[in-house]
Scaffold this motif. Structure first.
Motif, short mmCIF file in Angstrom:
data_model
loop_
_atom_site.label_atom_id
_atom_site.label_comp_id
_atom_site.label_asym_id
_atom_site.label_seq_id
_atom_site.Cartn_x
_atom_site.Cartn_y
_atom_site.Cartn_z
N ARG A 258 78.73 -33.33 -8.37
CA ARG A 258 79.44 -33.61 -7.21
C ARG A 258 78.61 -32.84 -5.85
O ARG A 258 78.76 -33.73 -4.87
CB ARG A 258 80.73 -33.18 -7.32
CG ARG A 258 81.78 -34.12 -8.19
CD ARG A 258 83.09 -33.66 -8.42
NE ARG A 258 84.01 -34.49 -9.36
CZ ARG A 258 85.20 -34.04 -9.90
NH1 ARG A 258 85.64 -32.86 -9.51
NH2 ARG A 258 85.72 -34.84 -10.58
N GLU A 259 78.33 -31.88 -6.31
CA GLU A 259 77.67 -31.23 -5.11
C GLU A 259 76.29 -31.69 -4.44
O GLU A 259 75.90 -32.01 -3.55
CB GLU A 259 77.39 -29.66 -5.51
CG GLU A 259 77.00 -28.78 -4.39
CD GLU A 259 76.90 -27.16 -4.47
OE1 GLU A 259 76.87 -26.45 -3.59
OE2 GLU A 259 77.07 -27.04 -5.77
N GLU A 261 75.75 -35.06 -5.06
CA GLU A 261 75.76 -36.10 -4.39
C GLU A 261 76.40 -35.68 -3.14
O GLU A 261 75.78 -36.75 -2.23
CB GLU A 261 76.97 -36.68 -5.27
CG GLU A 261 76.49 -37.54 -6.61
CD GLU A 261 77.86 -37.85 -7.45
OE1 GLU A 261 78.88 -37.58 -7.01
OE2 GLU A 261 77.47 -38.53 -8.29
N ARG A 262 77.13 -34.86 -2.73
CA ARG A 262 77.75 -34.52 -1.52
C ARG A 262 76.53 -34.06 -0.35
O ARG A 262 76.72 -34.16 0.67
CB ARG A 262 78.80 -33.27 -1.54
CG ARG A 262 79.49 -33.01 -0.34
CD ARG A 262 80.52 -32.18 -0.56
NE ARG A 262 80.24 -30.83 -0.94
CZ ARG A 262 80.40 -30.14 -2.08
NH1 ARG A 262 80.95 -31.02 -3.17
NH2 ARG A 262 80.15 -29.08 -2.48
N ARG A 263 75.62 -33.38 -1.12
CA ARG A 263 74.24 -33.03 -0.11
C ARG A 263 73.33 -34.26 0.00
O ARG A 263 72.41 -33.99 0.79
CB ARG A 263 74.03 -31.57 -0.71
CG ARG A 263 74.99 -30.63 -0.80
CD ARG A 263 74.22 -29.36 -0.97
NE ARG A 263 75.14 -28.43 -1.28
CZ ARG A 263 75.86 -27.59 -0.37
NH1 ARG A 263 75.49 -27.97 1.07
NH2 ARG A 263 76.68 -26.62 -0.38
N GLY A 264 73.55 -35.08 -0.63
CA GLY A 264 72.66 -36.21 -0.52
C GLY A 264 71.40 -36.29 -1.19
O GLY A 264 70.31 -37.10 -0.80
N LEU A 265 71.42 -35.46 -2.19
CA LEU A 265 70.23 -34.94 -2.85
C LEU A 265 69.85 -36.07 -4.01
O LEU A 265 70.87 -36.35 -4.73
CB LEU A 265 70.19 -33.79 -3.43
CG LEU A 265 69.98 -32.70 -2.54
CD1 LEU A 265 70.39 -31.27 -3.28
CD2 LEU A 265 68.75 -32.58 -1.65
N GLN A 266 68.52 -36.71 -4.09
CA GLN A 266 68.38 -37.63 -5.06
C GLN A 266 67.91 -36.92 -6.38
O GLN A 266 67.33 -35.93 -6.36
CB GLN A 266 67.00 -38.45 -4.72
CG GLN A 266 67.14 -39.10 -3.41
CD GLN A 266 65.84 -39.98 -3.35
OE1 GLN A 266 65.41 -40.83 -3.97
NE2 GLN A 266 65.17 -39.89 -2.20
N PHE A 267 68.71 -37.31 -7.63
CA PHE A 267 68.53 -36.83 -8.68
C PHE A 267 68.66 -37.80 -9.90
O PHE A 267 69.10 -38.85 -10.11
CB PHE A 267 69.59 -35.64 -8.87
CG PHE A 267 71.20 -36.10 -9.11
CD1 PHE A 267 71.67 -36.47 -10.04
CD2 PHE A 267 71.72 -36.31 -7.77
CE1 PHE A 267 72.98 -36.91 -10.39
CE2 PHE A 267 73.03 -36.50 -7.80
CZ PHE A 267 73.65 -36.72 -9.13
N ARG A 268 68.10 -37.27 -11.00
CA ARG A 268 68.34 -37.94 -12.24
C ARG A 268 68.81 -37.05 -13.47
O ARG A 268 68.73 -35.84 -13.32
CB ARG A 268 66.98 -38.60 -13.04
CG ARG A 268 66.33 -39.44 -12.00
CD ARG A 268 65.02 -40.21 -12.95
NE ARG A 268 63.92 -38.89 -12.75
CZ ARG A 268 63.02 -38.59 -12.08
NH1 ARG A 268 62.90 -39.31 -10.86
NH2 ARG A 268 62.20 -37.67 -12.22
N ARG A 287 68.93 -23.01 -2.04
CA ARG A 287 69.73 -21.87 -1.48
C ARG A 287 71.38 -22.73 -0.85
O ARG A 287 72.34 -22.36 -0.63
CB ARG A 287 69.22 -21.67 -0.05
CG ARG A 287 68.26 -20.20 -0.14
CD ARG A 287 68.15 -19.86 1.14
NE ARG A 287 67.38 -20.46 2.02
CZ ARG A 287 66.16 -20.27 2.40
NH1 ARG A 287 65.44 -19.24 1.81
NH2 ARG A 287 65.32 -21.15 3.23
N SER A 288 71.05 -24.22 -0.97
CA SER A 288 72.04 -25.10 -0.44
C SER A 288 73.21 -25.15 -1.35
O SER A 288 74.15 -25.81 -1.15
CB SER A 288 71.50 -26.60 0.06
OG SER A 288 71.03 -27.21 -1.21
N LEU A 289 72.87 -24.97 -2.80
CA LEU A 289 73.79 -25.11 -3.85
C LEU A 289 74.70 -23.86 -3.95
O LEU A 289 74.22 -22.76 -3.96
CB LEU A 289 73.20 -25.41 -5.11
CG LEU A 289 72.21 -26.67 -5.11
CD1 LEU A 289 71.33 -26.67 -6.32
CD2 LEU A 289 73.21 -27.93 -4.68
N ASP A 290 76.07 -24.00 -4.18
CA ASP A 290 76.98 -23.15 -4.61
C ASP A 290 77.37 -22.76 -6.14
O ASP A 290 77.61 -21.75 -6.45
CB ASP A 290 78.05 -23.28 -3.56
CG ASP A 290 78.13 -23.45 -2.33
OD1 ASP A 290 77.40 -22.46 -1.64
OD2 ASP A 290 78.64 -24.33 -1.52
#
Length: 316
Positions: A258-259, A261-268, A287-290
């Motif tokens: 969810r984090e 997705e919320r930050r708009g990062l592309q991932f597989r 750094r942007s991840l909690d």
């Protein structure tokens, strides 16, 4: 001798079509290689690598096109080309009826490096020192005096390498040079070739199925079905075709997903999450991840990754 500012190898619109073939084995290939460059030619089975290197080394005539080596035409002035090049072919070309040293000696005499002497002990000290140094470097040692027919495949390969380096060629063509060599001998050979390049600006032209050897090339040309499909440095090929990504995971995978997705990062999501950097630095993304991470590493694309993306097959 070609002017300093000219490429040492020039290939223009090279075509080779074998009799009764339904397509060209080499189909309009063009490239240049600079003096002192480490240039690798890669491609899958049937790509045209062996045909190309055979034309460049004057053992095969092209159907059309032009090849210059050190300013000499490979077709019209093949003798001048052969005087400038050393060749280590994939298939052995050693006389089995001679000893290893006799093969090297006749090669050196053929190139006019030393006067003919019927025995090794009668050869000039410089020749004996050169043979001893190269045999020691490649781990052949006194075995170089054995009859070739009693040598193993790996020993014969080392002998061919010694022979190809004797006349200190301007361009050294290496067709699968380390096939049959153990890991230590492979490393010794490449260390020596690095010294040769640094000392005399010898140009290295390599075909290999060991992609780690091509990874350190200055530039790579990839052939497929007789055509050049990519040409550039390993870094350029990897950057153009592939992206670095972060491999991360967490005990709370739902929260991490969810984090992202919320930050708009592309991932597989392939086991751990593969997060495409896409212009971001790895440090900024982390750094942007909690969410507390349980897995964290950076995947840097390899030349093998890029190669497989281009041709999707195995090297010849």
């Amino acid at each position: 001798m070609a002017p300093v500012n000219m490429p040492v190898i020039e290939v223009r619109d090279l075509v080779k079509r074998y009799r009764k073939a339904d397509r060209n084995a080499v189909d309009g290939v063009s490239f240049e290689v600079r003096q002192g460059e480490f240039f690798a030619l890669l491609g899958p089975n049937g790509a045209g690598k062996t045909t190309t290197i055979s034309i460049l080394t004057t053992t095969l005539a092209p159907t059309s096109g032009r090849v210059l080596i050190g300013g000499a035409d490979a077709i019209l002035d093949s003798a001048a080309v052969r005087a400038q090049v050393g060749i280590i072919f994939q298939k052995p070309s050693i006389d089995l009826n001679l000893s290893g040293e006799e093969n090297v000696r006749f090669h050196a005499i053929l190139y006019g490096l030393y006067p003919y002497r019927p025995l090794y002990r009668m050869m000039p000290p410089e020749y004996r020192r050169q043979v001893s140094d190269l045999a020691g470097l490649l781990g052949l040692g006194r075995d170089i005096f054995k009859p070739v027919k009693k040598m193993s495949g790996g020993m014969t390969r080392k002998l061919e390498i010694i022979r190809g380096l004797m006349h200190r060629p301007r361009v050294l063509f290496l067709d699968e040079p380390t096939a049959g060599l153990d890991a230590a001998s492979r490393r010794s050979l490449w260390d020596y070739l690095k010294e040769v390049r640094n000392a005399s600006e010898t140009t290295i032209f390599l075909t290999t199925h060991y992609l780690d050897e091509a990874e350190v090339a200055d530039r790579i040309c990839i052939l497929d079905k007789g055509k050049v499909v990519k040409l550039g440095s390993p870094e350029e090929l990897k950057a153009e075709l592939l992206q670095e990504y972060l491999v991360i995971d967490a005990r709370d995978r739902t929260r991490l997903r969810r984090e992202l997705e919320r930050r708009g990062l592309q991932f597989r999501e392939a086991g751990p999450f593969q997060v495409l950097l896409d212009g971001h630095s790895a440090q900024d993304v982390i750094r942007s991840l909690d969410t507390e991470l349980s897995v964290l590493r950076i995947h840097a694309p390899s030349l093998e990754d890029a190669y497989l993306k281009i041709v999707g097959g195995a090297l010849e």
